[in-house]
Motif scaffolding. Structure first.
Motif, mmCIF file in Angstrom:
data_model
loop_
_atom_site.group_PDB
_atom_site.id
_atom_site.type_symbol
_atom_site.label_atom_id
_atom_site.label_comp_id
_atom_site.label_asym_id
_atom_site.label_seq_id
_atom_site.Cartn_x
_atom_site.Cartn_y
_atom_site.Cartn_z
ATOM 1 N N ILE A 23 5.301 -1.846 -4.672
ATOM 2 C CA ILE A 23 6.114 -3.042 -4.879
ATOM 3 C C ILE A 23 6.264 -3.842 -3.595
ATOM 4 O O ILE A 23 6.136 -5.081 -3.590
ATOM 5 C CB ILE A 23 7.498 -2.647 -5.432
ATOM 6 C CG1 ILE A 23 7.344 -2.072 -6.849
ATOM 7 C CG2 ILE A 23 8.443 -3.849 -5.460
ATOM 8 C CD1 ILE A 23 8.636 -1.563 -7.437
ATOM 9 N N ALA A 24 6.536 -3.156 -2.495
ATOM 10 C CA ALA A 24 6.720 -3.850 -1.211
ATOM 11 C C ALA A 24 5.446 -4.601 -0.814
ATOM 12 O O ALA A 24 5.510 -5.723 -0.291
ATOM 13 C CB ALA A 24 7.107 -2.852 -0.127
ATOM 14 N N TYR A 25 4.298 -4.000 -1.075
ATOM 15 C CA TYR A 25 3.036 -4.638 -0.720
ATOM 16 C C TYR A 25 2.825 -5.917 -1.524
ATOM 17 O O TYR A 25 2.417 -6.954 -0.987
ATOM 18 C CB TYR A 25 1.890 -3.661 -0.956
ATOM 19 C CG TYR A 25 0.535 -4.196 -0.552
ATOM 20 C CD1 TYR A 25 0.274 -4.556 0.763
ATOM 21 C CD2 TYR A 25 -0.481 -4.332 -1.492
ATOM 22 C CE1 TYR A 25 -0.966 -5.032 1.137
ATOM 23 C CE2 TYR A 25 -1.724 -4.809 -1.132
ATOM 24 C CZ TYR A 25 -1.964 -5.158 0.192
ATOM 25 O OH TYR A 25 -3.192 -5.641 0.562
ATOM 26 N N LEU A 26 3.119 -5.858 -2.828
ATOM 27 C CA LEU A 26 2.953 -7.045 -3.670
ATOM 28 C C LEU A 26 3.936 -8.147 -3.266
ATOM 29 O O LEU A 26 3.571 -9.329 -3.230
ATOM 30 C CB LEU A 26 3.153 -6.676 -5.141
ATOM 31 C CG LEU A 26 2.075 -5.788 -5.767
ATOM 32 C CD1 LEU A 26 2.465 -5.420 -7.191
ATOM 33 C CD2 LEU A 26 0.716 -6.486 -5.751
ATOM 34 N N VAL A 27 5.169 -7.772 -2.954
ATOM 35 C CA VAL A 27 6.170 -8.761 -2.561
ATOM 36 C C VAL A 27 5.798 -9.415 -1.237
ATOM 37 O O VAL A 27 5.870 -10.647 -1.079
ATOM 38 C CB VAL A 27 7.570 -8.110 -2.463
ATOM 39 C CG1 VAL A 27 8.580 -9.075 -1.856
ATOM 40 C CG2 VAL A 27 8.040 -7.667 -3.850
ATOM 41 N N LYS A 28 5.383 -8.618 -0.265
ATOM 42 C CA LYS A 28 5.066 -9.151 1.062
ATOM 43 C C LYS A 28 3.805 -10.014 1.065
ATOM 44 O O LYS A 28 3.647 -10.886 1.922
ATOM 45 C CB LYS A 28 4.915 -8.002 2.059
ATOM 46 C CG LYS A 28 6.237 -7.312 2.387
ATOM 47 C CD LYS A 28 6.040 -6.194 3.396
ATOM 48 C CE LYS A 28 7.376 -5.531 3.741
ATOM 49 N NZ LYS A 28 7.218 -4.426 4.717
ATOM 50 N N THR A 29 2.912 -9.758 0.114
ATOM 51 C CA THR A 29 1.678 -10.543 0.050
ATOM 52 C C THR A 29 1.788 -11.699 -0.939
ATOM 53 O O THR A 29 0.786 -12.346 -1.259
ATOM 54 C CB THR A 29 0.487 -9.642 -0.343
ATOM 55 O OG1 THR A 29 0.782 -8.957 -1.575
ATOM 56 C CG2 THR A 29 0.207 -8.625 0.749
ATOM 57 N N GLY A 30 3.009 -11.955 -1.429
ATOM 58 C CA GLY A 30 3.232 -13.102 -2.309
ATOM 59 C C GLY A 30 2.628 -12.980 -3.680
ATOM 60 O O GLY A 30 2.239 -13.988 -4.293
ATOM 61 N N ARG A 31 2.558 -11.767 -4.213
ATOM 62 C CA ARG A 31 1.977 -11.553 -5.538
ATOM 63 C C ARG A 31 2.995 -10.917 -6.488
ATOM 64 O O ARG A 31 2.736 -9.924 -7.141
ATOM 65 C CB ARG A 31 0.721 -10.682 -5.424
ATOM 66 C CG ARG A 31 -0.422 -11.396 -4.726
ATOM 67 C CD ARG A 31 -1.671 -10.555 -4.654
ATOM 68 N NE ARG A 31 -1.581 -9.569 -3.584
ATOM 69 C CZ ARG A 31 -2.624 -8.825 -3.167
ATOM 70 N NH1 ARG A 31 -3.803 -8.984 -3.737
ATOM 71 N NH2 ARG A 31 -2.479 -7.957 -2.204
ATOM 72 N N ARG A 32 4.167 -11.547 -6.545
ATOM 73 C CA ARG A 32 5.231 -11.051 -7.423
ATOM 74 C C ARG A 32 4.832 -11.098 -8.892
ATOM 75 O O ARG A 32 5.398 -10.362 -9.716
ATOM 76 C CB ARG A 32 6.506 -11.875 -7.215
ATOM 77 C CG ARG A 32 7.197 -11.613 -5.876
ATOM 78 C CD ARG A 32 8.438 -12.487 -5.734
ATOM 79 N NE ARG A 32 9.152 -12.217 -4.508
ATOM 80 C CZ ARG A 32 10.129 -11.309 -4.384
ATOM 81 N NH1 ARG A 32 10.500 -10.610 -5.449
ATOM 82 N NH2 ARG A 32 10.735 -11.115 -3.229
ATOM 83 N N ASP A 33 3.876 -11.956 -9.244
ATOM 84 C CA ASP A 33 3.451 -12.031 -10.634
ATOM 85 C C ASP A 33 2.752 -10.754 -11.091
ATOM 86 O O ASP A 33 2.560 -10.542 -12.303
ATOM 87 C CB ASP A 33 2.515 -13.233 -10.829
ATOM 88 C CG ASP A 33 1.285 -13.132 -9.929
ATOM 89 O OD1 ASP A 33 1.459 -12.941 -8.697
ATOM 90 O OD2 ASP A 33 0.165 -13.244 -10.452
ATOM 91 N N LYS A 34 2.377 -9.906 -10.141
ATOM 92 C CA LYS A 34 1.718 -8.644 -10.479
ATOM 93 C C LYS A 34 2.713 -7.493 -10.640
ATOM 94 O O LYS A 34 2.303 -6.362 -10.937
ATOM 95 C CB LYS A 34 0.705 -8.277 -9.384
ATOM 96 C CG LYS A 34 -0.377 -9.310 -9.141
ATOM 97 C CD LYS A 34 -1.230 -9.540 -10.385
ATOM 98 C CE LYS A 34 -2.341 -10.547 -10.098
ATOM 99 N NZ LYS A 34 -3.166 -10.807 -11.312
ATOM 100 N N LEU A 35 4.002 -7.789 -10.461
ATOM 101 C CA LEU A 35 5.004 -6.728 -10.577
ATOM 102 C C LEU A 35 5.170 -6.182 -12.004
ATOM 103 O O LEU A 35 5.329 -4.971 -12.187
ATOM 104 C CB LEU A 35 6.356 -7.213 -10.048
ATOM 105 C CG LEU A 35 6.458 -7.392 -8.528
ATOM 106 C CD1 LEU A 35 7.833 -7.925 -8.150
ATOM 107 C CD2 LEU A 35 6.196 -6.067 -7.816
ATOM 108 N N PRO A 36 5.170 -7.037 -13.053
ATOM 109 C CA PRO A 36 5.317 -6.488 -14.414
ATOM 110 C C PRO A 36 4.295 -5.419 -14.769
ATOM 111 O O PRO A 36 4.673 -4.373 -15.328
ATOM 112 C CB PRO A 36 5.178 -7.733 -15.299
ATOM 113 C CG PRO A 36 5.687 -8.849 -14.442
ATOM 114 C CD PRO A 36 5.212 -8.516 -13.061
ATOM 115 N N PRO A 37 2.981 -5.598 -14.462
ATOM 116 C CA PRO A 37 2.037 -4.515 -14.756
ATOM 117 C C PRO A 37 2.358 -3.228 -14.009
ATOM 118 O O PRO A 37 2.128 -2.130 -14.530
ATOM 119 C CB PRO A 37 0.679 -5.095 -14.309
ATOM 120 C CG PRO A 37 0.860 -6.565 -14.389
ATOM 121 C CD PRO A 37 2.281 -6.824 -14.007
ATOM 122 N N VAL A 38 2.895 -3.363 -12.772
ATOM 123 C CA VAL A 38 3.278 -2.173 -12.012
ATOM 124 C C VAL A 38 4.376 -1.415 -12.746
ATOM 125 O O VAL A 38 4.309 -0.195 -12.931
ATOM 126 C CB VAL A 38 3.748 -2.561 -10.594
ATOM 127 C CG1 VAL A 38 4.367 -1.351 -9.892
ATOM 128 C CG2 VAL A 38 2.589 -3.100 -9.780
#
Length: 277
Positions: A23-38
């Motif tokens: 989660i931290a990696y997706l947030v820091k790289t600006g890819r919050r839209d990928k959080l739901p699949p996670v």
């Protein structure tokens, strides 16, 4: 309760760290839209682990006594093998876990949403299935009602809280040392589960020596005393083990701890003497 609390904490924290890193990696790289699949992958792994534990518990209750003992003993030995592998794996890769997960996550994102869900499911599901199997084996070994389950649940809850604190940056500990010492404690717990599994297989008639008792100190440490219950719950201690149980316990515990702490590691190379000035 304490022994299973340790299992829940140690195993749950691994899964929590995996989720936090992803989660931290997706947030820091600006890819919050990928959080739901996670979260879908994580939730699916949790559901599968709980279902697996339920199948073990309710499925085994429908079997005959001999079949229950055979199943319990076999799964206890399998769980010890999985947990031992996991303990060594985490000790070796704890420092590089973040880099490894980042690489897998990038590859999954490039392949699409389904690949991302599967990656997160596998990353957490492996830990969940191992945890469910080991906790079930430990609960069967202690035979102490719901107390082991309460301990395991508290351990899992603590691991979730610690994972959240790690994510928020409010908690910093040396993970390498943490996993080293908790791993060593888990090896001790696993040795007791292994001895219990051997006893189950003896009761099922799969292994000999059920009536060959190594020693009996039940009069000194009664099974129903508070200290006997404590030793049973934490270390799966048995005051009247069979000879085979004792031999298997020693053959697992001593070499495993020795290798774990590097007692059989390579010797340091001698330092060459410097030439005289």
């Amino acid at each position: 309760m304490f022994g299973n609390y340790l299992i829940g904490l140690r195993e749950g924290l691994e899964a929590s760290l995996v989720v936090c890193i992803l989660i931290a990696y997706l947030v820091k790289t600006g890819r919050r839209d990928k959080l739901p699949p996670v979260w879908i992958g994580v939730a699916s792994a949790v559901v599968l682990s709980m279902a697996f534990g339920a199948v073990l518990q309710f499925g085994s209750s429908q079997l005959t006594f001999e079949a229950q003992e055979a199943l319990g003993g076999s799964l206890s030995i399998i769980s010890v093998g999985l947990v031992t592998w996991m303990v060594f794996w985490m000790r070796r890769t704890a420092r590089h876990l973040k880099t490894e997960l980042h690489g897998k996550l990038d590859a999954a994102i490039a392949m699409g949403t389904t690949a991302l869900v599967v990656t997160c499911f596998l990353a957490v599901g492996r830990e969940g299935l191992e945890t469910a199997l080991f906790i079930w084996s430990a609960v069967q070994a202690t035979n102490d009602g719901y107390n082991p389950l309460i301990g395991a649940a508290l351990g899992l809850f603590t691991s979730v809280v610690l994972g959240w604190l790690f994510y928020r940056g409010a908690l910093k500990i040396n993970l390498a040392k943490f996993f080293t010492w908790t791993g060593a404690m888990l090896v001790v717990v696993a040795a007791g589960v292994l001895a219990y599994g051997v006893h189950d297989l003896q009761e099922a008639g799969w292994l000999p020596g059920l009536h060959s008792v190594a020693f009996d100190i039940s009069s000194t440490i009664p099974k129903d005393s508070w200290y006997g219950t404590l030793l049973k719950g934490v270390f799966n201690f048995q005051p009247d083990p069979t000879v085979l149980q004792l031999v298997v316990w020693l053959l697992y515990l001593v070499p495993t701890l020795a290798v774990f702490f590097g007692l059989f590691g390579s010797k340091a190379k001698p330092v060459a003497a410097k030439p005289a000035a």
